[in-house]
Design a protein around this motif. Structure first.
Motif, PDB file in Angstrom:
ATOM      1  N   GLY A 190      19.187   9.181   0.819  1.00 49.46           N
ATOM      2  CA  GLY A 190      18.174   9.756   1.692  1.00 49.46           C
ATOM      3  C   GLY A 190      17.566   8.800   2.694  1.00 49.46           C
ATOM      4  O   GLY A 190      16.603   9.156   3.372  1.00 49.46           O
ATOM      5  N   GLY A 191      18.129   7.602   2.828  1.00 50.03           N
ATOM      6  CA  GLY A 191      17.574   6.629   3.760  1.00 50.03           C
ATOM      7  C   GLY A 191      18.485   6.357   4.938  1.00 50.03           C
ATOM      8  O   GLY A 191      19.403   7.123   5.233  1.00 50.03           O
ATOM      9  N   ASN A 192      18.217   5.233   5.627  1.00 49.57           N
ATOM     10  CA  ASN A 192      19.021   4.861   6.787  1.00 49.57           C
ATOM     11  C   ASN A 192      19.474   3.405   6.734  1.00 49.57           C
ATOM     12  O   ASN A 192      19.855   2.822   7.744  1.00 49.57           O
ATOM     13  CB  ASN A 192      18.239   5.133   8.085  1.00 49.57           C
ATOM     14  CG  ASN A 192      16.854   4.512   8.056  1.00 49.57           C
ATOM     15  OD1 ASN A 192      16.682   3.372   7.628  1.00 49.57           O
ATOM     16  ND2 ASN A 192      15.849   5.256   8.502  1.00 49.57           N
ATOM     17  N   TRP A 193      19.429   2.805   5.545  1.00 45.40           N
ATOM     18  CA  TRP A 193      19.837   1.414   5.353  1.00 45.40           C
ATOM     19  C   TRP A 193      21.334   1.279   5.575  1.00 45.40           C
ATOM     20  O   TRP A 193      22.123   2.100   5.111  1.00 45.40           O
ATOM     21  CB  TRP A 193      19.464   0.996   3.942  1.00 45.40           C
ATOM     22  CG  TRP A 193      19.751  -0.423   3.548  1.00 45.40           C
ATOM     23  CD1 TRP A 193      19.015  -1.523   3.859  1.00 45.40           C
ATOM     24  CD2 TRP A 193      20.835  -0.886   2.722  1.00 45.40           C
ATOM     25  NE1 TRP A 193      19.571  -2.649   3.283  1.00 45.40           N
ATOM     26  CE2 TRP A 193      20.692  -2.281   2.572  1.00 45.40           C
ATOM     27  CE3 TRP A 193      21.902  -0.244   2.095  1.00 45.40           C
ATOM     28  CZ2 TRP A 193      21.570  -3.052   1.831  1.00 45.40           C
ATOM     29  CZ3 TRP A 193      22.789  -1.004   1.348  1.00 45.40           C
ATOM     30  CH2 TRP A 193      22.624  -2.387   1.220  1.00 45.40           C
ATOM     31  N   ASN A 194      21.729   0.232   6.281  1.00 45.63           N
ATOM     32  CA  ASN A 194      23.138   0.006   6.601  1.00 45.63           C
ATOM     33  C   ASN A 194      23.617  -1.224   5.855  1.00 45.63           C
ATOM     34  O   ASN A 194      23.199  -2.348   6.140  1.00 45.63           O
ATOM     35  CB  ASN A 194      23.314  -0.179   8.114  1.00 45.63           C
ATOM     36  CG  ASN A 194      24.771  -0.279   8.518  1.00 45.63           C
ATOM     37  OD1 ASN A 194      25.467  -1.200   8.113  1.00 45.63           O
ATOM     38  ND2 ASN A 194      25.218   0.666   9.323  1.00 45.63           N
ATOM     39  N   VAL A 195      24.513  -1.034   4.900  1.00 47.06           N
ATOM     40  CA  VAL A 195      24.953  -2.142   4.069  1.00 47.06           C
ATOM     41  C   VAL A 195      25.709  -3.191   4.866  1.00 47.06           C
ATOM     42  O   VAL A 195      25.555  -4.396   4.625  1.00 47.06           O
ATOM     43  CB  VAL A 195      25.814  -1.627   2.885  1.00 47.06           C
ATOM     44  CG1 VAL A 195      27.073  -0.928   3.380  1.00 47.06           C
ATOM     45  CG2 VAL A 195      26.161  -2.760   1.928  1.00 47.06           C
ATOM     46  N   SER A 196      26.501  -2.780   5.841  1.00 45.56           N
ATOM     47  CA  SER A 196      27.272  -3.736   6.633  1.00 45.56           C
ATOM     48  C   SER A 196      26.350  -4.635   7.449  1.00 45.56           C
ATOM     49  O   SER A 196      26.547  -5.862   7.508  1.00 45.56           O
ATOM     50  CB  SER A 196      28.244  -2.995   7.555  1.00 45.56           C
ATOM     51  OG  SER A 196      29.183  -2.258   6.816  1.00 45.56           O
TER      52      SER A 196
ATOM     53  N   ALA B  33       0.861  -1.183   0.000  1.00 41.87           N
ATOM     54  CA  ALA B  33       0.000   0.000   0.000  1.00 41.87           C
ATOM     55  C   ALA B  33       0.896   1.231   0.000  1.00 41.87           C
ATOM     56  O   ALA B  33       1.975   1.218   0.605  1.00 41.87           O
ATOM     57  CB  ALA B  33      -0.894  -0.002   1.236  1.00 41.87           C
ATOM     58  N   PRO B  34       0.491   2.304  -0.684  1.00 39.19           N
ATOM     59  CA  PRO B  34       1.359   3.483  -0.768  1.00 39.19           C
ATOM     60  C   PRO B  34       1.865   3.984   0.578  1.00 39.19           C
ATOM     61  O   PRO B  34       3.044   4.345   0.708  1.00 39.19           O
ATOM     62  CB  PRO B  34       0.464   4.510  -1.469  1.00 39.19           C
ATOM     63  CG  PRO B  34      -0.423   3.685  -2.341  1.00 39.19           C
ATOM     64  CD  PRO B  34      -0.702   2.451  -1.536  1.00 39.19           C
ATOM     65  N   ALA B  35       1.017   4.006   1.588  1.00 42.40           N
ATOM     66  CA  ALA B  35       1.456   4.497   2.905  1.00 42.40           C
ATOM     67  C   ALA B  35       2.551   3.613   3.472  1.00 42.40           C
ATOM     68  O   ALA B  35       3.528   4.103   4.067  1.00 42.40           O
ATOM     69  CB  ALA B  35       0.271   4.559   3.864  1.00 42.40           C
ATOM     70  N   ASP B  36       2.414   2.294   3.304  1.00 41.88           N
ATOM     71  CA  ASP B  36       3.438   1.368   3.795  1.00 41.88           C
ATOM     72  C   ASP B  36       4.724   1.514   2.983  1.00 41.88           C
ATOM     73  O   ASP B  36       5.828   1.423   3.543  1.00 41.88           O
ATOM     74  CB  ASP B  36       2.929  -0.068   3.716  1.00 41.88           C
ATOM     75  CG  ASP B  36       1.763  -0.333   4.657  1.00 41.88           C
ATOM     76  OD1 ASP B  36       1.648   0.396   5.671  1.00 41.88           O
ATOM     77  OD2 ASP B  36       0.973  -1.248   4.374  1.00 41.88           O
ATOM     78  N   PHE B  37       4.590   1.717   1.689  1.00 48.22           N
ATOM     79  CA  PHE B  37       5.766   1.896   0.845  1.00 48.22           C
ATOM     80  C   PHE B  37       6.544   3.135   1.281  1.00 48.22           C
ATOM     81  O   PHE B  37       7.767   3.092   1.421  1.00 48.22           O
ATOM     82  CB  PHE B  37       5.337   2.021  -0.619  1.00 48.22           C
ATOM     83  CG  PHE B  37       6.486   2.122  -1.583  1.00 48.22           C
ATOM     84  CD1 PHE B  37       7.031   0.992  -2.153  1.00 48.22           C
ATOM     85  CD2 PHE B  37       7.026   3.362  -1.921  1.00 48.22           C
ATOM     86  CE1 PHE B  37       8.096   1.070  -3.046  1.00 48.22           C
ATOM     87  CE2 PHE B  37       8.097   3.462  -2.794  1.00 48.22           C
ATOM     88  CZ  PHE B  37       8.633   2.304  -3.360  1.00 48.22           C
ATOM     89  N   ARG B  38       5.848   4.240   1.491  1.00 40.63           N
ATOM     90  CA  ARG B  38       6.521   5.486   1.877  1.00 40.63           C
ATOM     91  C   ARG B  38       7.173   5.360   3.242  1.00 40.63           C
ATOM     92  O   ARG B  38       8.262   5.908   3.472  1.00 40.63           O
ATOM     93  CB  ARG B  38       5.511   6.627   1.863  1.00 40.63           C
ATOM     94  CG  ARG B  38       4.965   6.923   0.480  1.00 40.63           C
ATOM     95  CD  ARG B  38       3.717   7.785   0.518  1.00 40.63           C
ATOM     96  NE  ARG B  38       2.982   7.658  -0.737  1.00 40.63           N
ATOM     97  CZ  ARG B  38       1.771   8.135  -0.945  1.00 40.63           C
ATOM     98  NH1 ARG B  38       1.133   8.781   0.031  1.00 40.63           N
ATOM     99  NH2 ARG B  38       1.179   7.960  -2.106  1.00 40.63           N
ATOM    100  N   ALA B  39       6.538   4.626   4.138  1.00 45.32           N
ATOM    101  CA  ALA B  39       7.123   4.439   5.471  1.00 45.32           C
ATOM    102  C   ALA B  39       8.357   3.548   5.396  1.00 45.32           C
ATOM    103  O   ALA B  39       9.327   3.745   6.147  1.00 45.32           O
ATOM    104  CB  ALA B  39       6.087   3.831   6.415  1.00 45.32           C
ATOM    105  N   GLY B  40       8.339   2.574   4.494  1.00 46.77           N
ATOM    106  CA  GLY B  40       9.442   1.633   4.417  1.00 46.77           C
ATOM    107  C   GLY B  40      10.612   2.099   3.585  1.00 46.77           C
ATOM    108  O   GLY B  40      11.747   1.653   3.813  1.00 46.77           O
ATOM    109  N   ALA B  41      10.374   2.984   2.616  1.00 45.99           N
ATOM    110  CA  ALA B  41      11.411   3.360   1.647  1.00 45.99           C
ATOM    111  C   ALA B  41      12.738   3.786   2.285  1.00 45.99           C
ATOM    112  O   ALA B  41      13.805   3.328   1.841  1.00 45.99           O
ATOM    113  CB  ALA B  41      10.884   4.448   0.713  1.00 45.99           C
ATOM    114  N   PRO B  42      12.752   4.644   3.307  1.00 46.53           N
ATOM    115  CA  PRO B  42      14.051   5.037   3.877  1.00 46.53           C
ATOM    116  C   PRO B  42      14.855   3.879   4.439  1.00 46.53           C
ATOM    117  O   PRO B  42      16.096   3.914   4.436  1.00 46.53           O
ATOM    118  CB  PRO B  42      13.659   6.030   4.982  1.00 46.53           C
ATOM    119  CG  PRO B  42      12.340   6.584   4.536  1.00 46.53           C
ATOM    120  CD  PRO B  42      11.641   5.413   3.899  1.00 46.53           C
ATOM    121  N   SER B  43      14.186   2.829   4.887  1.00 47.42           N
ATOM    122  CA  SER B  43      14.909   1.688   5.458  1.00 47.42           C
ATOM    123  C   SER B  43      15.491   0.780   4.390  1.00 47.42           C
ATOM    124  O   SER B  43      16.240  -0.155   4.709  1.00 47.42           O
ATOM    125  CB  SER B  43      13.979   0.882   6.367  1.00 47.42           C
ATOM    126  OG  SER B  43      12.957   0.238   5.620  1.00 47.42           O
TER     127      SER B  43
END
Length: 238
Positions: free
Chosen positions: A224-230, A207-217
């Motif tokens: 522009g996100g907070n995903w950590n490759v390590s 759902a768009p709201a879930d997508f927008r909430a998840g995208a930065p992770s």
């Protein structure tokens, strides 16, 4: 980066969903975003295209599509068969530059891979990136075979003097096989560029709201996100 060109190592690698995730993260950070799709193929005039899908998932973004061709072919071929004018790289660059005067970020999403032709003269997304002096983000698949196509794309970018900002895995499987897990280490090596994100398989069906909430992770800070490759690589170590 006011303009970011997004290409794939081929078709169906998650390029549109990745574009939507980058747009959603930027919108969440308060930036104004425009998404430019130079050529949409395989879609009827009354159907939603890739730019529409990005807007549905990402939220408030400006979208612009320069040309649409009915058959699901390379843009140059589709334009020729439809008897329609092709899109030229300078037209794409001009449209992106204009959008950049009005938005904080412009995302230019190509069709297929880097060297898919827009016209019969051989104009490609690589030419657009050169005209704009814009960095290129490459979306790759996760599994077996991706190392070859990713390295070829990275080599071509460097051969042309273009900047490869990094890689994103467009669809990370819920149960990753051995090749996918090994590729977390191997992809940055063959491309000589950082891995900047991994979108979960099926993200585009959220759902768009879930997508927008998840995208930065799903995206690294550079996007522009907070995903950590390590941490991600450790969690999926073979």
């Amino acid at each position: 980066m006011p303009v970011l060109v997004i290409t794939g190592t081929g078709t169906e690698v998650g390029k549109t969903v990745t574009t939507a995730a980058v747009a959603a993260a930027a919108v969440a950070a308060g930036r104004s975003v425009a998404v430019l799709k130079p050529a949409q193929t395989g879609v009827r005039p009354d159907e939603r295209g890739d730019a529409d899908e990005v807007a549905r998932l990402a939220g408030t973004v400006t979208t612009l599509e320069l040309a649409r061709y009915p058959e699901p072919l390379a843009p140059a071929t589709a334009a020729r068969r439809a008897g329609l004018a092709p899109v030229r790289p300078h037209e794409v660059a001009d449209a992106a530059a204009k959008l950049a005067t009005e938005h904080d970020l412009v995302l230019v999403e190509g069709a297929g891979g880097l060297l898919v032709r827009f016209d019969d003269e051989g104009g490609t997304l690589a030419d657009v990136a050169r005209l704009l002096d814009a960095p290129v983000l490459v979306v790759a698949s996760a599994g077996l075979g991706t190392l070859n196509t990713t390295e070829l794309t990275a080599r071509e970018l460097r051969h042309r003097g273009l900047r490869l900002t990094g890689l994103v895995i467009g669809s990370w499987p819920s149960e990753a096989d051995l090749a996918s897990r090994c590729n977390l280490a191997d992809l940055p090596k063959v491309a000589d560029a950082p891995l900047l994100g991994a979108l979960p398989s099926g993200a585009g069906a959220c759902a768009p709201a879930d997508f927008r909430a998840g995208a930065p992770s799903w995206l690294a800070p550079r996007l522009g996100g907070n995903w950590n490759v390590s941490a991600f690589a450790f969690a999926h170590a073979p």
